[in-house]
Design a protein around this motif. Structure first.
Motif, PDB file in Angstrom:
ATOM      1  N   GLN A 160      35.179  42.869  45.744  1.00 43.97           N
ATOM      2  CA  GLN A 160      36.231  43.306  44.824  1.00 43.97           C
ATOM      3  C   GLN A 160      37.611  43.100  45.454  1.00 43.97           C
ATOM      4  O   GLN A 160      38.538  42.607  44.810  1.00 43.97           O
ATOM      5  CB  GLN A 160      36.030  44.793  44.524  1.00 43.97           C
ATOM      6  N   TRP A 161      37.762  43.479  46.707  1.00 48.95           N
ATOM      7  CA  TRP A 161      39.042  43.319  47.408  1.00 48.95           C
ATOM      8  C   TRP A 161      39.405  41.845  47.517  1.00 48.95           C
ATOM      9  O   TRP A 161      40.557  41.453  47.349  1.00 48.95           O
ATOM     10  CB  TRP A 161      38.991  43.950  48.792  1.00 48.95           C
ATOM     11  N   ARG A 194      38.491  39.404  45.508  1.00 43.92           N
ATOM     12  CA  ARG A 194      38.930  38.922  44.198  1.00 43.92           C
ATOM     13  C   ARG A 194      40.345  39.394  43.898  1.00 43.92           C
ATOM     14  O   ARG A 194      41.166  38.642  43.384  1.00 43.92           O
ATOM     15  CB  ARG A 194      37.986  39.402  43.102  1.00 43.92           C
ATOM     16  N   ALA A 195      40.644  40.650  44.230  1.00 44.73           N
ATOM     17  CA  ALA A 195      41.977  41.201  43.963  1.00 44.73           C
ATOM     18  C   ALA A 195      43.034  40.454  44.775  1.00 44.73           C
ATOM     19  O   ALA A 195      44.110  40.145  44.270  1.00 44.73           O
ATOM     20  CB  ALA A 195      42.010  42.690  44.287  1.00 44.73           C
TER      21      ALA A 195
END
Length: 79
Positions: A27-28, A30-31
């Motif tokens: 997730q990090w 992708r962010a």
């Protein structure tokens, strides 16, 4: 994490070392990938904030100094 990828260390190993879930790392990643990169490595809004803060600090200092002078003026005993 780039260095780790080059060293062929898995995402699972990195997540164990950092004591976070692998899906959080994904997730990090992708962010960070979606965030616009700048030459300084920070986001554009952060750079704008850093430019704005010294001007705002100058304004606040001027206001503070004015209020100190006004308070001193009104605190004087009437003659």
């Amino acid at each position: 994490m780039q260095e780790r990828r080059r060293a062929k260390i898995s995402l699972a190993q990195i997540s164990r070392e950092l004591e976070v879930r692998p899906d959080m790392l994904r997730q990090w990643k992708r962010a960070l990938g979606a965030a616009p990169a700048t030459s300084s490595g920070g986001s554009g809004s952060a750079r704008d904030e850093v430019r704005r803060l010294p001007r705002e600090l100058d304004t606040v200092r001027m206001e503070r100094d004015f209020l100190k002078k006004a308070a001193a003026y009104f605190a004087k005993e009437p003659r």
